[in-house]
Design a protein around this motif. Sequence first.
Motif, PDB file in Angstrom:
ATOM      1  N   ASN A 221       0.832  -1.205   0.000  1.00 27.13           N
ATOM      2  CA  ASN A 221       0.000   0.000   0.000  1.00 27.13           C
ATOM      3  C   ASN A 221       0.868   1.258   0.000  1.00 27.13           C
ATOM      4  O   ASN A 221       0.525   2.257  -0.622  1.00 27.13           O
ATOM      5  CB  ASN A 221      -0.954   0.009   1.194  1.00 27.13           C
ATOM      6  N   GLY A 222       2.010   1.167   0.657  1.00 29.34           N
ATOM      7  CA  GLY A 222       2.942   2.297   0.667  1.00 29.34           C
ATOM      8  C   GLY A 222       3.448   2.570  -0.744  1.00 29.34           C
ATOM      9  O   GLY A 222       3.512   3.719  -1.181  1.00 29.34           O
ATOM     10  N   ARG A 223       3.756   1.506  -1.469  1.00 29.32           N
ATOM     11  CA  ARG A 223       4.197   1.697  -2.852  1.00 29.32           C
ATOM     12  C   ARG A 223       3.064   2.262  -3.703  1.00 29.32           C
ATOM     13  O   ARG A 223       3.278   3.121  -4.543  1.00 29.32           O
ATOM     14  CB  ARG A 223       4.678   0.363  -3.452  1.00 29.32           C
ATOM     15  N   MET A 224       1.860   1.777  -3.483  1.00 26.20           N
ATOM     16  CA  MET A 224       0.712   2.297  -4.243  1.00 26.20           C
ATOM     17  C   MET A 224       0.554   3.803  -4.004  1.00 26.20           C
ATOM     18  O   MET A 224       0.426   4.576  -4.945  1.00 26.20           O
ATOM     19  CB  MET A 224      -0.582   1.596  -3.811  1.00 26.20           C
ATOM     20  N   CYS A 225       0.564   4.199  -2.729  1.00 24.10           N
ATOM     21  CA  CYS A 225       0.339   5.608  -2.381  1.00 24.10           C
ATOM     22  C   CYS A 225       1.439   6.508  -2.934  1.00 24.10           C
ATOM     23  O   CYS A 225       1.201   7.679  -3.225  1.00 24.10           O
ATOM     24  CB  CYS A 225       0.277   5.798  -0.866  1.00 24.10           C
ATOM     25  N   THR A 226       2.667   5.967  -3.051  1.00 23.64           N
ATOM     26  CA  THR A 226       3.782   6.811  -3.482  1.00 23.64           C
ATOM     27  C   THR A 226       4.072   6.669  -4.974  1.00 23.64           C
ATOM     28  O   THR A 226       5.015   7.266  -5.480  1.00 23.64           O
ATOM     29  CB  THR A 226       5.069   6.455  -2.704  1.00 23.64           C
ATOM     30  N   THR A 227       3.286   5.844  -5.677  1.00 21.90           N
ATOM     31  CA  THR A 227       3.572   5.576  -7.088  1.00 21.90           C
ATOM     32  C   THR A 227       2.426   5.956  -8.017  1.00 21.90           C
ATOM     33  O   THR A 227       2.637   6.508  -9.086  1.00 21.90           O
ATOM     34  CB  THR A 227       3.868   4.064  -7.296  1.00 21.90           C
ATOM     35  N   VAL A 228       1.206   5.629  -7.614  1.00 20.21           N
ATOM     36  CA  VAL A 228       0.089   5.751  -8.547  1.00 20.21           C
ATOM     37  C   VAL A 228      -0.481   7.180  -8.659  1.00 20.21           C
ATOM     38  O   VAL A 228      -0.619   7.687  -9.770  1.00 20.21           O
ATOM     39  CB  VAL A 228      -1.003   4.700  -8.224  1.00 20.21           C
TER      40      VAL A 228
END
Lengths: 479, 218
Positions: A221-228
């Motif tokens: 979820n951290g990657r999602m929030c910082t990527t998408v």
Amino acid sequence: MDTADFQDSARTALGDPQLRSNFRRAMDGLMAKRAAMFPDRDEWTRLRSLGAAVRARSLLNLPHLLEKLEERLTANGIHVHWAETVDQGNAIFKEILAQHDAKHVVKGKSMVSEEMHLNHALEEVGIEIIEADLGEYIIQLDHETPSHIIMPAIHKNKEQIARLFSQKIKDAAYTEDVDHLTGMARQVLRKKFANADAGVSGVNVAVAETGTLVLVENEGNGRMCTTVPKLHIAVMGIEKVVERLEEVPPILQLLTRSATGQPITTYVNMISSPRKADEKDGPEEIHLVLLDNGRSRVYSDPELRNTLRCIRCGACMNHCPVYTRVGGHAYPGVYPGPIGKILTPQILGLDVAGDLPHGSSLCNACVEVCPVEIPIAALLVRLRREAVGNGAKALKSAIPPKGAGQHRSRVESWVWWGWALAYRVPWIYRLTGLMLSRFGGLMPATIPLLKEWTSVRSKPRFASRTLHEMASSQEVPND
Amino acid sequence: MTDARAAILSRLRATETKAPPPLQDFQILESRGWSAEEKLQRLRQQMEAVHTEFLDARGQDWPTAVQNWLSQEKLPGLIYGPKSTLGAKLSSQWNNSVPLIPYDRAMEQWKAELFAFEGAGITATRGAIAQTGSLILFTGADEPRTLSLVPPVHIALLNVGKIRDTWRQVMQEQAWVNNMPTNLLLISGPSKTADIEQTLAYGVHGPKRLLVVLTDED
Ligand code: SF4
């Protein structure tokens, strides 16, 4: 801000057997997993002293490192903002989001954002902010706050979560199957990630020399929030910076092993720039909010400054006999357990959270497991003295802890006096010990003080021999 | 907010001490002297413990091995970065039994499609860390970040000659300090959570499955 009296809320929590068993089971599991990660005492000792040295070194150069971090991040195209207070921090968020007309926000787990009550601040201006970490998502659905800094929903069991999902998620059938429950959250949150205008995250470590924000997590979820989303806003306490990239591995390996007993988390996400011209994804704009909120005041006292070494692993609470019994919600402020007991009174002030340092048995379990060697027990004693206001030690702090001297009580001052006397004069100490070991059992449970104590627990059993007697019978040298 | 900045820095500076920095002994994080075989074994052990799958394609034609695996798992397609070395080799040897989809536009142009995709994404790696059981990914123009995040299956190609003992070793050998990409990732398994009663569940937000394809080339 929730500043309910710790003693009262602890008493309430102790009366909830379900809560106590949820915590007991979880903490036993976490302690065992952590222990398995440090099988070799020598390796643990060496890695830990490296971790402590890294954090101590960061604090030593803190103002310089913050400037260097700002310079590098700016050169990399990341915008840096400074906030002295929670209100300033929230205002910065609102302003950036308004500039982008962002109405839907997804957020990865961040304790600093809890400290700011960011969700509340944004909801007030009509912005939807969704917690994306599964644990945080669960408690957000139930309008609760985290009860643990690593596992925010640890106070809930799966029946409670199953009921919650079936009530709050559209078209969700009741199931206690953990894979199904996880799948439901995945479905809901994937849509949120894809449609969010902005993503918010915390930062585990920021690296000054490269201008890098490092985040660890297992879920993605951290990657999602910082990527998408097109916009990413990160927020961190000013103490989380290190100078060199090589200082990251020891800190993160201590963090993940201490926190959840993993050699590393599933993802280590190192962000050094927004999307570049030829890149196909990633946010077009990244902002970092540096939050002080009392930290620079804590910094001003050379002893209390050690509080700021903390890497928020949660091991101190997992090993704390008080936390395990009362749970995370009994503590005022957002950081529960031993770290909360030293940090919260320094941030909120001793006048509002001054009873916290007293709710500890000083058993030292937290000190033994802290991966960055924070002398938590010594700091608790120091804060007790400050709160009671009769510290023999004069305040060394350039800016005294907020609300010092607010918690003096006649009984406590008197007890400390008696204790100090017994400690100074060996024959009084020995005589007291001897009397308690021989005749303590005869004391009626109704005498003052003991009566208070026994109102919620059984009367203590005094050992039949004093520690001195046992030690001398085993020929322990007397020094 | 320049006032906040000045106020914070001046408070910190008021009590800055000029003590010598504490000694940092990094010895514990240096190479362990593990043999090539031991490195691979440790990596597998760590990663398999958290549900990572392995496909040993050493000495074989890896694109064919990947294609066979996809058919066998009945996956509907494979997204790849067409401009990378991996991409060139993959597309030249693909027999199209499974659709090969190039990631050749900005994510926003096909976000809905990407999020609805039920197949796999394939990426290269810069090596791996035996001690922690982690793959190293440098994302960028050729291999976007979402390639290893959004599709439910992530396939990562690993040249076994690039496994090192420790994180510190890799960081120094590859001179990360001077080469930080937009987003550098360590990936140690499929996405997971233990937030419900500490019970492990896989595939919460990121990929549900991670397949490491072992090769002896890049
Ligand atoms: S005080 Fe130590 S043990 Fe507690 S959370 Fe911080 S680093 Fe971990």
